[in-house]
Design an enzyme around this catalytic site. Structure first.
Site, PDB file in Angstrom:
ATOM      1  N   ASN A 101     -18.409  -7.843 -34.987  1.00 39.99           N
ATOM      2  CA  ASN A 101     -17.530  -7.450 -33.892  1.00 39.99           C
ATOM      3  C   ASN A 101     -16.734  -8.666 -33.471  1.00 39.99           C
ATOM      4  OD1 ASN A 101     -16.979  -7.345 -30.858  1.00 39.99           O
ATOM      5  ND2 ASN A 101     -17.546  -5.221 -31.254  1.00 39.99           N
ATOM      6  N   ASN A 129     -13.120  -5.323 -31.009  1.00 36.99           N
ATOM      7  CA  ASN A 129     -13.279  -5.020 -29.590  1.00 36.99           C
ATOM      8  C   ASN A 129     -11.920  -5.182 -28.942  1.00 36.99           C
ATOM      9  OD1 ASN A 129     -13.789  -4.926 -26.873  1.00 36.99           O
ATOM     10  ND2 ASN A 129     -15.173  -6.671 -26.821  1.00 36.99           N
ATOM     11  N   CYS A 132     -10.187  -5.967 -24.251  1.00 36.36           N
ATOM     12  CA  CYS A 132     -10.004  -7.324 -23.719  1.00 36.36           C
ATOM     13  C   CYS A 132      -8.586  -7.471 -23.210  1.00 36.36           C
ATOM     14  CB  CYS A 132     -10.198  -8.361 -24.818  1.00 36.36           C
ATOM     15  SG  CYS A 132     -11.800  -8.276 -25.561  1.00 36.36           S
ATOM     16  N   LYS A 167     -12.987  -0.384 -32.040  1.00 40.70           N
ATOM     17  CA  LYS A 167     -13.864   0.132 -30.969  1.00 40.70           C
ATOM     18  C   LYS A 167     -13.000   0.455 -29.753  1.00 40.70           C
ATOM     19  CE  LYS A 167     -18.311  -0.744 -28.720  1.00 40.70           C
ATOM     20  NZ  LYS A 167     -19.474  -1.648 -28.674  1.00 40.70           N
ATOM     21  N   THR A 195     -17.967   0.297 -23.058  1.00 37.55           N
ATOM     22  CA  THR A 195     -18.531   0.578 -21.724  1.00 37.55           C
ATOM     23  C   THR A 195     -17.456   1.051 -20.749  1.00 37.55           C
ATOM     24  OG1 THR A 195     -18.278  -1.767 -21.209  1.00 37.55           O
ATOM     25  CG2 THR A 195     -20.459  -1.029 -21.925  1.00 37.55           C
ATOM     26  N   THR A 268     -27.936   0.075 -25.440  1.00 36.32           N
ATOM     27  CA  THR A 268     -28.821  -0.213 -24.309  1.00 36.32           C
ATOM     28  C   THR A 268     -30.273   0.166 -24.602  1.00 36.32           C
ATOM     29  OG1 THR A 268     -26.938   0.157 -22.864  1.00 36.32           O
ATOM     30  CG2 THR A 268     -29.086   0.155 -21.822  1.00 36.32           C
TER      31      THR A 268
END
Lengths: 307, 253
Positions: A101, A129, A132, A167, A195, A268
């Protein structure tokens, strides 16, 4: 007859659809040394890597919520050079299918990290990712703007022929629009969801619980939202959709496969039950056997219409 | 090696108003004092595990944890009886380093932060030339297990904020009265709330005293992967669960 759990994501062949989510598994060592061989997993997705090492946020970095956890770790990581030198060899030596990632604060950073990883060799795929901020362009998150998402996917696509997973951020009005932009620019797959931006408050101190004020919510609380978004994406996109969000049980895994996920990530849950990755693989095999499902492809997207 | 064991509850006994001790049949009992476990709350009413110091071994296949009932997770633990089971992840982290032979040992604790010292005491007695225990709490109810230290050749100094037992005030006030007795040949071990840790670190650094502290922290995974328990040290952020919870006084900023 033993069911065939294999799944293909771009060029990568996953031995089963169970992957571990970025930020919840470190670089594999703790789990491999103590709990189960990481080679058992469909893939290990590493902690997010940036060009330069990052220290991460001030504490507190975590806040528990009903059936959830908000994190504001701050993308602390060792940086791409140390990752390639120290963390990647361990993963390869222990037979893991490795998806790295990556993130950056500018398009150029994303491209440079992708380039370095492409040259390093031994990596099975890259996950972008894009949740950001584009520090170079006013701080809008890459993942909230289809044009920015397209731009970053295109820039990374140029630098590597490795399987590329984007993602997606759920903090958008239309996640399908973002997913479609990534698909158009050559992503081999998308993963959904990252998230959900969230907050916790301490009424005694009259302050936010997190030093960063806001963070990302994960865990069972977000599963219904993740399911809905994966379903929407799978309806529209041709590339595989990888489902992430609150998976704790084999029932959760089946739900994601039915709505169209080709594979899933467990995040998680690794904190609650370190053995969960291996347990889900075994339970999935058992479920397939009991329900006479020969291969994973036979159940992906098999959700019937609501009556 | 770290294991996640479904441990039988052997006993679950109240010590004082808010404090309990629970015996957990983990199948292991060997650990370094200062190490901890992460307990999974059995009814899954809360998601994240809770960290607890290991107090001491029980026989050769169990451990004792001392806990304070403060919220939904510990309220469930309080309700467990000897027909119940609970998942125990551990032993975790780095424990205290035993003192070299002949060292003067100073123990400083706040509330149930003293729990790891229960298992540490037999090890300390082997090498320490003398042991002085400075133990503070808000009230008399927060002073636990004194009988385990009395009659063991340990100098005991108690403080309570309300004056219900011992000196009225903070434990660091008691320590600072005696601090000139301690020098290069001493080693300090401190375990308790962050405020106490910081004050002891500052006092020790002022006098160039060596020792270790056990850093309290919110935790996520307990095994070093989530990065949710960062502790600021002179070498940057470290993980309280994996690099700690015990850190050298010289490392802490």
């Amino acid at each position: 007859m033993k069911p065939d759990l294999t799944v293909h994501i771009g060029k990568v062949r996953l031995k089963n659809p169970i992957m571990t989510a970025s930020g919840t598994f470190g670089y594999g060592e703790e789990f491999n040394e103590n709990f189960y061989p990481i080679s058992r997993l469909g893939a290990v997705i590493t902690k997010g890597i940036s060009l330069e090492p990052r220290q991460g946020n001030k504490m507190p970095r975590l806040a528990e919520t009903p059936s959830g956890l908000i994190n504001a770790i701050g993308l602390e990581n060792v940086g791409v050079e140390k990752f390639v030198r120290e963390k990647l060899p361990y993963l390869k030596k222990n037979g893991a299918t490795v998806i790295v990632n990556i993130f950056g604060s500018t398009i150029d950073e994303y491209a440079r990290v992708a380039s370095i990883l492409d040259e390093a060799g031994g990596i099975d795929g890259i996950e972008l990712n894009i949740s950001c901020p584009n520090v170079g362009g006013g701080g809008i998150q890459f993942g909230t703007d289809p044009k920015l998402a397209a731009w970053v996917t295109r820039a990374v696509r140029k630098k590597t022929s490795l399987s590329l997973i984007v993602k997606l951020s759920p903090n958008v009005t239309d996640i399908v629009e973002i997913g479609a932009a990534a698909e158009l620019e050559g992503a081999d797959a998308v993963s959904a969801i990252n998230t959900i931006t969230a907050m916790a408050v301490d009424i005694k101190k009259k302050r936010p619980v997190l030093a960063n004020t806001v963070g990302g919510l994960s865990g069972p609380a977000i599963k219904p939202i993740a399911l809905r978004m994966v379903w929407q994406l799978a309806q529209r996109l041709k590339i595989p959709v990888i489902g992430v969000g609150g998976i704790m049980s084999v029932t959760d895994v089946i739900e994601f496969l039915l709505v169209g996920a080709s594979a899933v990530q467990v995040g998680t849950a690794n904190f609650v039950e370190p053995m969960v990755g291996e347990r889900l693989i075994g339970e999935l095999e058992k479920y397939f056997k009991e329900n006479k499902i020969e291969k994973t492809g036979d159940i992906i997207g098999r959700l019937e219409r609501a009556v | 090696m770290i294991k996640d064991i479904l441990a039988k509850v052997i006993y679950n006994t109240q010590i004082s108003r808010n404090y309990w001790r629970i015996g957990l049949k983990t199948g292991w009992s060997r650990f370094n004092p200062g190490q901890f476990v992460m307990l999974r709350i059995p009814d899954n009413s809360v998601l994240v595990r809770r960290p607890f110091s290991i107090a001491r071994p029980v026989d050769d296949d169990a451990v004792e944890v001392v806990y304070k009932v403060v919220g939904p997770g510990t309220r469930v633990i309080r309700s467990l009886g000897d027909i119940d089971h609970i998942y125990v992840l551990g032993p975790l982290g780095e424990g205290f380093t035993p003192p070299k032979k002949g060292k003067k040992v100073v123990l400083v604790a706040g509330g149930f932060g003293m729990a790891p010292f229960l298992g540490f005491l037999p090890i300390l007695k082997k090498n320490a030339s003398e042991i002085n225990f400075y133990y503070g709490g808000k009230t008399l109810e927060d002073i636990l297990f004194l009988d385990e230290f009395r009659g063991e050749g340990v100098g005991i100094n108690i403080s309570t904020e309300d004056g219900g037992l011992g000196h009225k005030g903070l434990v660091t006030e008691l320590l600072s009265k005696d601090i000139d007795n301690y020098s290069k040949n001493s080693v300090i071990y401190c375990c308790g709330p962050s405020g106490l840790i910081q004050r002891v670190v500052d006092m020790a650094k002022e006098r160039d005293l060596e020792g270790e502290v056990s850093a309290e922290s919110y935790m996520g995974c307990g095994i070093g992967v989530c990065l949710g328990c960062a502790v600021k040290t002179k070498d940057g952020y470290k993980k309280a669960c994996k690099d700690g919870p015990v850190f050298q006084i010289s490392e802490i900023i």
